[in-house]
Scaffold this motif. Structure first.
Motif, PDB file in Angstrom:
ATOM      1  N   ASP A   1       2.009  -2.930 -14.288  1.00  0.00           N
ATOM      2  CA  ASP A   1       1.355  -3.761 -13.280  1.00  0.00           C
ATOM      3  C   ASP A   1       2.367  -4.250 -12.249  1.00  0.00           C
ATOM      4  OD1 ASP A   1      -0.950  -3.433 -14.695  1.00  0.00           O
ATOM      5  OD2 ASP A   1      -1.121  -5.510 -15.375  1.00  0.00           O
TER       6      ASP A   1
ATOM      7  N   GLN B   1     -12.229 -18.530 -10.559  1.00  0.00           N
ATOM      8  CA  GLN B   1     -10.788 -18.365 -10.742  1.00  0.00           C
ATOM      9  C   GLN B   1     -10.212 -19.475 -11.615  1.00  0.00           C
ATOM     10  OE1 GLN B   1      -8.872 -15.870  -9.585  1.00  0.00           O
ATOM     11  NE2 GLN B   1     -10.653 -14.903  -8.659  1.00  0.00           N
TER      12      GLN B   1
ATOM     13  N   LYS C   1      -1.957   0.781  -8.512  1.00  0.00           N
ATOM     14  CA  LYS C   1      -1.466  -0.165  -9.513  1.00  0.00           C
ATOM     15  C   LYS C   1      -2.401  -1.373  -9.620  1.00  0.00           C
ATOM     16  CE  LYS C   1       2.661   1.752 -10.407  1.00  0.00           C
ATOM     17  NZ  LYS C   1       3.115   2.144 -11.765  1.00  0.00           N
ATOM     18  N   THR C   2      -2.425  -1.999 -10.797  1.00  0.00           N
ATOM     19  CA  THR C   2      -3.053  -3.304 -10.943  1.00  0.00           C
ATOM     20  C   THR C   2      -2.127  -4.349 -10.332  1.00  0.00           C
ATOM     21  OG1 THR C   2      -4.252  -2.690 -12.945  1.00  0.00           O
ATOM     22  CG2 THR C   2      -3.845  -5.043 -12.593  1.00  0.00           C
ATOM     23  N   ILE C   3      -2.633  -5.095  -9.366  1.00  0.00           N
ATOM     24  CA  ILE C   3      -1.795  -6.047  -8.635  1.00  0.00           C
ATOM     25  C   ILE C   3      -2.296  -7.464  -8.886  1.00  0.00           C
ATOM     26  CG2 ILE C   3      -1.015  -6.798  -6.355  1.00  0.00           C
ATOM     27  CD1 ILE C   3      -1.105  -3.895  -5.473  1.00  0.00           C
ATOM     28  N   ARG C   4      -1.420  -8.292  -9.400  1.00  0.00           N
ATOM     29  CA  ARG C   4      -1.728  -9.684  -9.723  1.00  0.00           C
ATOM     30  C   ARG C   4      -1.007 -10.573  -8.705  1.00  0.00           C
ATOM     31  NH1 ARG C   4      -3.770  -9.632 -15.037  1.00  0.00           N
ATOM     32  NH2 ARG C   4      -3.520  -7.568 -16.006  1.00  0.00           N
TER      33      ARG C   4
ATOM     34  N   HIS D   1       0.831  -1.208   0.000  1.00  0.00           N
ATOM     35  CA  HIS D   1       0.000   0.000   0.000  1.00  0.00           C
ATOM     36  C   HIS D   1       0.864   1.257   0.000  1.00  0.00           C
ATOM     37  CE1 HIS D   1      -3.984  -1.517  -0.035  1.00  0.00           C
ATOM     38  NE2 HIS D   1      -3.958  -2.087   1.161  1.00  0.00           N
TER      39      HIS D   1
ATOM     40  N   SER E   1      -6.536 -10.017   0.202  1.00  0.00           N
ATOM     41  CA  SER E   1      -7.595  -9.710  -0.776  1.00  0.00           C
ATOM     42  C   SER E   1      -7.692  -8.242  -1.185  1.00  0.00           C
ATOM     43  CB  SER E   1      -8.949 -10.183  -0.245  1.00  0.00           C
ATOM     44  OG  SER E   1      -9.028 -11.581  -0.277  1.00  0.00           O
TER      45      SER E   1
ATOM     46  N   ALA F   1      -5.600  -7.448  -4.248  1.00  0.00           N
ATOM     47  CA  ALA F   1      -5.657  -8.238  -5.473  1.00  0.00           C
ATOM     48  C   ALA F   1      -6.597  -7.669  -6.522  1.00  0.00           C
ATOM     49  CB  ALA F   1      -6.060  -9.668  -5.138  1.00  0.00           C
ATOM     50  N   SER F   2      -6.021  -7.352  -7.681  1.00  0.00           N
ATOM     51  CA  SER F   2      -6.839  -7.086  -8.866  1.00  0.00           C
ATOM     52  C   SER F   2      -7.166  -8.398  -9.568  1.00  0.00           C
ATOM     53  CB  SER F   2      -6.087  -6.162  -9.823  1.00  0.00           C
ATOM     54  OG  SER F   2      -5.639  -4.992  -9.177  1.00  0.00           O
ATOM     55  N   GLU F   3      -6.185  -9.306  -9.591  1.00  0.00           N
ATOM     56  CA  GLU F   3      -6.367 -10.634 -10.182  1.00  0.00           C
ATOM     57  C   GLU F   3      -5.634 -11.660  -9.319  1.00  0.00           C
ATOM     58  OE1 GLU F   3      -8.225 -11.343 -12.734  1.00  0.00           O
ATOM     59  OE2 GLU F   3      -8.614  -9.322 -13.513  1.00  0.00           O
ATOM     60  N   TRP F   4      -6.229 -12.853  -9.211  1.00  0.00           N
ATOM     61  CA  TRP F   4      -5.621 -13.957  -8.467  1.00  0.00           C
ATOM     62  C   TRP F   4      -5.111 -15.025  -9.430  1.00  0.00           C
ATOM     63  CZ3 TRP F   4      -4.697 -13.964  -3.321  1.00  0.00           C
ATOM     64  CH2 TRP F   4      -5.452 -13.121  -2.499  1.00  0.00           C
TER      65      TRP F   4
END
Length: 421
Positions: free
Chosen positions: A398, A377, A325-328, A319, A347, A350-353
């Motif tokens: 990203d 997912q 940012k997009t966080i994967r 943070h 969680s 997370a933008s994507e898991w």
């Protein structure tokens, strides 16, 4: 070592590790009687003039790395024992910042094998004794011992050490230590020694820590009481112990609470360390798998956070540095960890898991992780598969975080190194 028990392997060390994995009834066998008997027979209970033993739920490795960097700058010869490793077993023993050769590890294992006689040892116990032998034969000035599990009954606790450290206290290893924080505090305080310094870096530690220190007359130094630290202006920090104060210290890449604990441990160890050594050590200290940056476009960070306590620290750091940012998140975990709470803490990032399965008897599957993730997912067979998918889908700005276990980070780091990136 019976040749009939050893599968074909590529090196003497690999042969030993194959053998040692099969000579004891269980991988974890808490208790000191067997390892104490071998350590005493082999004269390994005091492997160096100064020994500092470090226990804690999280932060053991970084606390040792910080002390190591400061001591090396001060001109000491330093041995570090840590576990688990990320890629190669050799990572578990460092001398003056360097891993040792397969041959030296094999020689140390051979020595312990001859000393143990009919006494059965687990792989961790065997490895701990072999590390003590290496420190002894390499004639180091200072040994930093990282506890494997708990403290009171851990194999490292057979050593006659000079300073005891607890870095942090949280619930983890429930199968072995239970879920009572007071019991966990007592188990970790089991490394304290009568009349010797005992450092506790956990704020408001459970009462069992101070009670045990009182019971055995150890010299307790508790963060927030006997020592303290605070961030100051211009990205610096200060550290205080009584009337003694260090100001304008550089903020290390490793967690600041562990740096403060490391300084308290070194301050009680009666070693010749200057303020300049401290500043240089704080600047130089690094540790693989702790907010480790391996790529900038996209940003790829590796972190071994594997429980709620370490996950929260990671979230706070992310943070601070990667807002918007997009966080994967590439994640794989062991099933004996608190998967639900750890993923809940991660969680918000997370933008994507990218959930993946690990292998081995303690491994959690991607299906187990997905019970606590949003529906639909994609699931991956290995951390490397998940990482490659994240890299394929990521834009240059990203952030990809690989997290959840030493195994997860180790597999991805090895893959990255093999690619020659």
């Amino acid at each position: 070592m019976s040749q009939s028990l050893i599968p074909q392997a590529t090196s003497p060390l690999a042969m030993w590790l194959d053998y040692l994995a099969n000579i004891h009834t269980s991988a974890i066998d808490l208790g000191l009687d067997r390892v104490q008997a071998v350590a005493s027979k082999a004269n390994l209970t005091k492997p160096a003039q100064t020994v500092i033993t470090v226990a804690g739920t999280n932060g053991k490795g970084s606390t040792c790395a910080l002390m190591e960097a400061i001591l090396l700058d001060a001109g000491y010869s330093v041995g570090v024992y840590s576990s688990p490793h990320l890629i190669r077993y050799n990572e578990r023993v460092r001398i003056n910042g360097q891993d040792l050769s397969d041959e030296k590890h094999a020689q140390a294992f051979d020595f312990i094998e001859k000393q143990r006689g009919e006494i059965s040892l687990s792989l961790f116990e065997f490895g701990t004794l072999a590390a003590l032998r290496l420190f002894q034969t390499e004639n180091v000035d200072v040994v930093l011992l990282e506890v494997g599990l708990g403290g009171r009954l851990d194999a490292t606790n057979v050593v006659d050490h000079d300073v005891s450290v607890i870095t942090s206290l949280a619930i983890d290893h429930v199968d072995w230590l239970g879920d009572d924080i007071n019991v966990i505090g007592f188990e970790k305080a089991g490394i304290f020694r009568t009349g010797k310094p005992a450092i506790c870096g956990q704020p408001k530690a459970p009462s069992t820590v101070a009670a045990h220190a009182d019971d055995i007359d150890a010299e307790l130094y508790q963060v927030g009481i006997q020592y303290n630290y605070a961030l100051t202006e211009n990205n610096t920090w200060c550290w205080t112990h009584g009337s003694y104060e260090l100001e304008a210290l550089p903020v290390p890449s490793l967690p600041l609470p562990n740096a403060a604990t490391a300084l308290m441990a070194l301050a009680t160890a009666h070693l010749d360390i200057s303020d300049v050594n401290i500043v240089n050590g704080l600047k130089n200290a690094t540790l693989p798998g702790r907010m480790q940056l391996i790529c900038r476009q996209p940003t790829v960070l590796l972190d071994v956070a594997h429980n709620p306590h370490s996950a929260q620290y990671l979230v706070d750091r992310i943070h601070e540095q990667y807002v918007g940012k997009t966080i994967r998140i590439v994640v794989a975990m062991l099933h004996d960890k608190d998967i639900k709470s750890t993923l809940e803490i991660l969680s918000p990032l997370a933008s994507e898991w990218y959930p993946a399965s690990l292998t081995g008897p303690r491994a959690a599957s991607a299906d187990e992780l997905c019970q606590y993730l949003p529906q639909g997912q994609a699931k991956y067979h290995t951390p490397v598969d998940a990482f490659n998918a994240a890299m394929t889908q990521a834009q240059a700005d990203d952030v990809i975080i690989v997290v959840g276990s030493f195994h997860t980070v180790g597999e991805v780091l090895e893959h990255w190194q093999e690619k020659g990136e």
